[in-house]
Design an enzyme around this catalytic site. Structure first.
Site, short mmCIF file in Angstrom:
data_model
loop_
_atom_site.label_atom_id
_atom_site.label_comp_id
_atom_site.label_asym_id
_atom_site.label_seq_id
_atom_site.Cartn_x
_atom_site.Cartn_y
_atom_site.Cartn_z
N CYS A 59 92.13 -4.13 -63.40
CA CYS A 59 92.93 -5.29 -63.78
C CYS A 59 92.22 -6.00 -64.93
CB CYS A 59 93.08 -6.23 -62.60
SG CYS A 59 94.01 -7.72 -63.00
N HIS B 122 101.84 -3.78 -59.41
CA HIS B 122 100.64 -4.55 -59.76
C HIS B 122 101.04 -5.82 -60.53
CE1 HIS B 122 96.28 -4.75 -61.23
NE2 HIS B 122 96.92 -5.61 -62.03
N GLU B 123 101.90 -5.64 -61.54
CA GLU B 123 102.29 -6.80 -62.37
C GLU B 123 103.20 -7.75 -61.59
OE1 GLU B 123 100.55 -7.09 -64.86
OE2 GLU B 123 99.88 -5.01 -65.06
N HIS C 48 101.14 -10.04 -59.66
CA HIS C 48 100.60 -11.15 -60.46
C HIS C 48 101.58 -12.32 -60.50
CE1 HIS C 48 96.76 -9.96 -62.08
NE2 HIS C 48 97.22 -8.82 -62.56
ZN LIG Z 1 96.18 -7.15 -63.16
#
Ligand SMILES: [Zn+2]
Length: 178
Positions: A102, A144-145, A148
Site C-alpha cells: 500500500c 483494496h481501494e 480505503h
Molecule cells: Zn492502499
C-alpha cells in the site's frame, strides 16, 4: 498530463486514512483535476491504485491501473480507470490470500484475503454508471481501494478476513476525526 501535480500521500497514522469518504454529487472540473493529480501521483509512486483519502480528499473516488511494474512485476495489463461512488454488489464465496502493499504503508507487505470474483458498480467522470465483473488481481485492487474509501487499510484487513465484519467493526470503532 502536463499540468498535473504530484500530491502528498498520507502515511499510516494520518486521521484521513480512517475516514469514510463522501459520495461525489458534482461532476465538475475540480473532480477532473483531482483524478489527473491522483493519476500522476500513482504513476510517480509506481502504484497500481490510489484512493482519494490517501491524498487527503474525502471524495468517494479511486483510480486503478494494473500493469507490470517494479512493485508488481506480474500484474496484468489494463487501461487506467477512474472509479467514482463505487459499490460492490456481489462477492464470490471463494476467497484467496495474496501479498499486498500500500502506498500509505511504506515498506510493508502483508497477506490479505480477498474475494476472487466481485460484481461492481461505479460512475465515470461524466457521471455514467458502469457495471463490471472483476476477478483475480483486478478484483483485489478494487477491494483494496474500496476499503480505503471506508477508512480501512491493510493493517485492519490482515486481522479481519471477512469484508462485511471488518467494515462493521471498523464503523463501530470510528473516532470523531473525519
Ligand atoms: Zn492502499
Amino acid at each position: 498530463m502536463p499540468d498535473s501535480n504530484i500530491m502528498t500521500i498520507a502515511q499510516t497514522g494520518e486521521a484521513i486514512l480512517a475516514c469514510q469518504a463522501k459520495p461525489v454529487v458534482t461532476f465538475d472540473q475540480a473532480l477532473v483535476k483531482l483524478t489527473e493529480d491522483m493519476m500522476a501521483t500513482m504513476f510517480a509512486a509506481n502504484g497500481v491504485g490510489l484512493a482519494a483519502t490517501q491524498v487527503f480528499s474525502d471524495k468517494a473516488v479511486f483510480i486503478m491501473y494494473s500493469r507490470p511494474n517494479e512493485r508488481y512485476p506480474s500484474a496484468p495489463n489494463t487501461v487506467p480507470t477512474i472509479v467514482i461512488n463505487p459499490k460492490i454488489t456481489a462477492r464470490s464465496l471463494a476467497m484467496e490470500s495474496s501479498i499486498e502493499g500500500c502506498l500509505s504503508i511504506e515498506n510493508e507487505r502483508v497477506a490479505v484475503f480477498r474475494h476472487q470474483h466481485i460484481k461492481v458498480m461505479y460512475q465515470t467522470l461524466a457521471g455514467d454508471v458502469v457495471e463490471q465483473q472483476l476477478s483475480g488481481f483486478i478484483a483485489r485492487i478494487f477491494q483494496h481501494e474500496f476499503d480505503h474509501l471506508q477508512g480501512i487499510t491493510l493493517l485492519e484487513r490482515m486481522n479481519m478476513p471477512d469484508q462485511v465484519s471488518a467494515l462493521e467493526q471498523h464503523n463501530s470503532g470510528l473516532q470523531d476525526v473525519c
